[in-house]
Design an enzyme around this catalytic site. Structure first.
Site, PDB file in Angstrom:
ATOM      1  N   ASP A  93      -6.553  -2.728  -7.475  1.00  0.00           N
ATOM      2  CA  ASP A  93      -7.086  -3.374  -6.279  1.00  0.00           C
ATOM      3  C   ASP A  93      -7.311  -4.849  -6.577  1.00  0.00           C
ATOM      4  OD1 ASP A  93      -8.109  -2.415  -3.481  1.00  0.00           O
ATOM      5  OD2 ASP A  93      -9.449  -4.019  -4.117  1.00  0.00           O
ATOM      6  N   ARG A 129       0.820  -1.228   0.000  1.00  0.00           N
ATOM      7  CA  ARG A 129       0.000   0.000   0.000  1.00  0.00           C
ATOM      8  C   ARG A 129       0.845   1.265   0.000  1.00  0.00           C
ATOM      9  NH1 ARG A 129      -5.638  -0.581   1.553  1.00  0.00           N
ATOM     10  NH2 ARG A 129      -6.184  -2.651   0.834  1.00  0.00           N
ATOM     11  N   TYR A 151     -14.774 -11.903  -0.180  1.00  0.00           N
ATOM     12  CA  TYR A 151     -15.451 -10.626  -0.462  1.00  0.00           C
ATOM     13  C   TYR A 151     -16.688 -10.841  -1.320  1.00  0.00           C
ATOM     14  CZ  TYR A 151     -11.788  -7.706   1.550  1.00  0.00           C
ATOM     15  OH  TYR A 151     -10.923  -7.089   2.425  1.00  0.00           O
ATOM     16  N   ARG A 180      -3.574   6.708   1.044  1.00  0.00           N
ATOM     17  CA  ARG A 180      -4.088   7.916   1.693  1.00  0.00           C
ATOM     18  C   ARG A 180      -3.150   8.609   2.663  1.00  0.00           C
ATOM     19  NH1 ARG A 180      -9.436   5.269   3.617  1.00  0.00           N
ATOM     20  NH2 ARG A 180      -7.884   3.625   3.681  1.00  0.00           N
ATOM     21  N   ARG A 239      -6.612  11.584  -6.030  1.00  0.00           N
ATOM     22  CA  ARG A 239      -7.886  10.885  -5.834  1.00  0.00           C
ATOM     23  C   ARG A 239      -9.046  11.869  -5.915  1.00  0.00           C
ATOM     24  NH1 ARG A 239     -11.708   9.110  -2.238  1.00  0.00           N
ATOM     25  NH2 ARG A 239     -11.975   6.867  -1.863  1.00  0.00           N
TER      26      ARG A 239
HETATM   27  O1  CP3 Z   1       0.040  -1.638  -2.548  1.00  0.00           O
HETATM   28  C1  CP3 Z   1      -0.248  -0.704  -3.336  1.00  0.00           C
HETATM   29  O2  CP3 Z   1       0.106   0.488  -3.137  1.00  0.00           O
HETATM   30  C2  CP3 Z   1      -1.004  -1.042  -4.592  1.00  0.00           C
HETATM   31  C3  CP3 Z   1      -2.415  -0.866  -4.579  1.00  0.00           C
HETATM   32  C4  CP3 Z   1      -3.297  -1.758  -3.741  1.00  0.00           C
HETATM   33  C5  CP3 Z   1      -4.517  -1.293  -3.204  1.00  0.00           C
HETATM   34  N1  CP3 Z   1      -5.179  -2.356  -2.651  1.00  0.00           N
HETATM   35  C6  CP3 Z   1      -4.985   0.094  -3.279  1.00  0.00           C
HETATM   36  C7  CP3 Z   1      -6.097   0.527  -2.432  1.00  0.00           C
HETATM   37  C8  CP3 Z   1      -3.206  -3.129  -3.441  1.00  0.00           C
HETATM   38  C9  CP3 Z   1      -2.082  -4.103  -3.712  1.00  0.00           C
HETATM   39  C10 CP3 Z   1      -4.402  -3.490  -2.772  1.00  0.00           C
HETATM   40  C11 CP3 Z   1      -4.705  -4.862  -2.340  1.00  0.00           C
HETATM   41  C12 CP3 Z   1      -5.907  -5.124  -1.551  1.00  0.00           C
HETATM   42  N2  CP3 Z   1      -7.134  -4.537  -1.646  1.00  0.00           N
HETATM   43  C13 CP3 Z   1      -6.014  -6.142  -0.582  1.00  0.00           C
HETATM   44  C14 CP3 Z   1      -4.929  -7.131  -0.236  1.00  0.00           C
HETATM   45  C15 CP3 Z   1      -3.888  -6.583   0.604  1.00  0.00           C
HETATM   46  C16 CP3 Z   1      -4.276  -6.312   2.003  1.00  0.00           C
HETATM   47  O3  CP3 Z   1      -4.314  -5.125   2.371  1.00  0.00           O
HETATM   48  O4  CP3 Z   1      -4.522  -7.278   2.738  1.00  0.00           O
HETATM   49  C17 CP3 Z   1      -7.316  -6.118  -0.065  1.00  0.00           C
HETATM   50  C18 CP3 Z   1      -7.867  -7.007   1.012  1.00  0.00           C
HETATM   51  C19 CP3 Z   1      -8.016  -5.101  -0.754  1.00  0.00           C
HETATM   52  C20 CP3 Z   1      -9.447  -4.731  -0.613  1.00  0.00           C
HETATM   53  C21 CP3 Z   1      -9.598  -3.324  -0.263  1.00  0.00           C
HETATM   54  N3  CP3 Z   1      -9.441  -2.272  -1.138  1.00  0.00           N
HETATM   55  C22 CP3 Z   1      -9.970  -2.796   0.977  1.00  0.00           C
HETATM   56  C23 CP3 Z   1     -10.237  -3.610   2.224  1.00  0.00           C
HETATM   57  C24 CP3 Z   1     -10.013  -1.406   0.834  1.00  0.00           C
HETATM   58  C25 CP3 Z   1     -10.485  -0.397   1.828  1.00  0.00           C
HETATM   59  C26 CP3 Z   1      -9.533  -0.272   2.930  1.00  0.00           C
HETATM   60  C27 CP3 Z   1      -9.055   1.119   3.030  1.00  0.00           C
HETATM   61  O5  CP3 Z   1      -7.846   1.279   3.269  1.00  0.00           O
HETATM   62  O6  CP3 Z   1      -9.877   2.034   2.893  1.00  0.00           O
HETATM   63  C28 CP3 Z   1      -9.636  -1.089  -0.492  1.00  0.00           C
HETATM   64  C29 CP3 Z   1      -9.476   0.240  -1.060  1.00  0.00           C
HETATM   65  C30 CP3 Z   1      -8.093   0.632  -1.441  1.00  0.00           C
HETATM   66  N4  CP3 Z   1      -7.264  -0.143  -2.205  1.00  0.00           N
HETATM   67  C31 CP3 Z   1      -7.442   1.862  -1.150  1.00  0.00           C
HETATM   68  C32 CP3 Z   1      -6.192   1.808  -1.788  1.00  0.00           C
HETATM   69  C33 CP3 Z   1      -5.143   2.885  -1.846  1.00  0.00           C
HETATM   70  C34 CP3 Z   1      -8.027   3.040  -0.379  1.00  0.00           C
HETATM   71  C35 CP3 Z   1      -8.800   3.812  -1.393  1.00  0.00           C
HETATM   72  C36 CP3 Z   1      -9.064   5.224  -1.021  1.00  0.00           C
HETATM   73  O7  CP3 Z   1      -9.897   5.446  -0.136  1.00  0.00           O
HETATM   74  O8  CP3 Z   1      -8.459   6.092  -1.662  1.00  0.00           O
END
Ligand code: CP3
Length: 358
Positions: free
Chosen positions: A77, A27, A154, A31, A40
């Site tokens: 994602d 990640r 999910y 944010r 964003r």
């Molecule tokens: O790592 C990176 O920088 C690459 C991008 C990336 C994102 N999600 C961006 C993202 C990667 C590799 C993921 C993987 C992901 N997404 C996982 C597996 C890894 C882990 O964390 O266990 C999972 C379970 C998800 C599902 C997901 N997507 C969730 C649970 C959320 C919300 C959580 C949160 O932080 O708000 C997302 C959204 C998400 N994916 C964001 C980002 C940067 C936040 C989006 C935003 O609000 O701008």
């Protein structure tokens, strides 16, 4: 001026001797970075950001430009696949990902749309091409997927979950349907990773975020089995066979020996795993990635420096029989992390890790 090509991350995954420990952070675009929040806002919402290759490229590059990390990870994602399967992903502010059309009945499984990589997910491959162009070999690009078990969780829960009542209910009550769903997801994941590599991804990571919720027996049957299939398919396909694959089961520290059996190249470790013990168990077979507690990134620079030093010390000296170490956090960096702590983290790993490579 053209920058020097940095392939430390790929050389480490190939088991080559390297001069220091490479670092990237799960990640790393997100944010906690003001420039991410700005882009964003410009995009309007998260999915538009993922689906607009130029913007996905921009946020992929932000942490590379700011911190000098050793690998870029595609901004996307894991939930793009279920979205392309017709479940309609929405990211709700303060709630997280939600599907408008979750899997609720057996006929929902039958009606899953099998995504076509060239049409339904072309925004991902386009983003990869734009990013590779922009990176110009500065650092390698990591592509990724969720594990079939994590994606299915999910899809069946319809959102994030604490107890996994629905997905575990399906697994216990109707294991055949569970396996059918997992197989459909696995086939698409393999197609997806192949398309990512064909577009330019140079390494692959499988995020099994929810595998650790299972008993050992069910982990083997419902999660590991499908990750095994993924690695086998990739290793027998001329397009993907030379691309390193890293598996990460959060909460999977007790299963490292089983995970190695997949013939993956690397294992991601969460912060609950003792790095020194993991190295003794499987460090001669796979590269280990991890595993500083991400919450340290929300505290002070001193804590970050000492946390990073502890992880490097726990892996210790790199002997010829050791496959190697990639520094990372034990899970994704949180929105509360301080950007200046990333600078401290990268500098500590870059300078301190040379002591362990000779
Ligand atoms: O790592 C990176 O920088 C690459 C991008 C990336 C994102 N999600 C961006 C993202 C990667 C590799 C993921 C993987 C992901 N997404 C996982 C597996 C890894 C882990 O964390 O266990 C999972 C379970 C998800 C599902 C997901 N997507 C969730 C649970 C959320 C919300 C959580 C949160 O932080 O708000 C997302 C959204 C998400 N994916 C964001 C980002 C940067 C936040 C989006 C935003 O609000 O701008």
């Amino acid at each position: 001026m053209r920058e020097i090509r940095n392939d430390l991350y790929l050389r480490t995954l190939r088991g080559e001797k390297v001069e220091r420990t490479p670092i990237w952070v799960m990640r790393q675009a997100g944010r906690y970075l003001p420039e991410y929040r700005e882009t964003r806002k410009q995009a309007g919402d998260f999915l538009t950001l993922c689906k607009t290759p130029e913007l996905a490229c921009k946020v992929t590059m932000q942490p590379i430009d700011r911190f000098g990390l050793d690998a870029a990870i595609l901004f996307s994602d894991i939930l793009t696949i279920p979205d392309a399967m017709g479940l309609e992903l929405v990211l709700e502010e303060g709630v997280g990902p939600v599907f408008n059309k979750p899997i609720r009945t057996i006929s929902d499984i039958d009606n899953i749309h099998i995504p076509n990589m060239e049409t339904d997910l072309s925004y991902v491959t386009s983003a990869i091409k734009v990013i590779r162009e922009e990176l110009n070999d500065r650092v390698p690009l990591i592509g990724f997927t969720g594990s079939p078990w994590t994606l299915a969780s999910y899809m069946v829960e319809g959102s994030g979950s604490k107890e996994f009542r629905r997905i575990k209910g399906l697994m216990f009550e109707d294991p055949n349907s569970m396996h059918r769903l997992l197989q459909i997801v696995t086939d698409s994941v393999v197609d997806y990773l192949r398309a990512q590599v064909a577009a330019g991804a140079q390494s692959l990571m499988v995020f099994d975020t929810w595998g650790g919720m299972l008993s050992t027996d069910n982990y083997q049957r419902f999660s590991l089995e499908y990750m095994h299939q993924i690695v086998s398919s990739l290793k027998s396909d001329p397009v993907t066979q030379d691309v390193p694959v890293v598996l990460f089961t959060k909460g999977g520290g007790q299963w490292l020996e089983m995970m190695v059996e997949t013939k993956c190249d690397g294992l991601g470790l969460d912060w609950t795993v003792d790095m020194a013990a993991a190295k003794a168990r499987v460090g001669d077979k796979v590269v280990l990635q991890g595993n500083m507690d991400p919450v340290i990134m929300n505290t002070g620079e001193q804590q970050v420096m000492s946390g990073a030093t502890q992880v490097l010390e726990a892996y210790g000296h790199h002997a010829p029989e050791d496959r190697g170490h990639i520094f990372n956090l034990g899970h994704g960096i949180q929105p509360f992390a301080k950007p200046e702590n990333m600078t401290a983290l990268v500098n500590t790993v870059k300078s301190h890790s040379t002591n362990y490579h000779c």
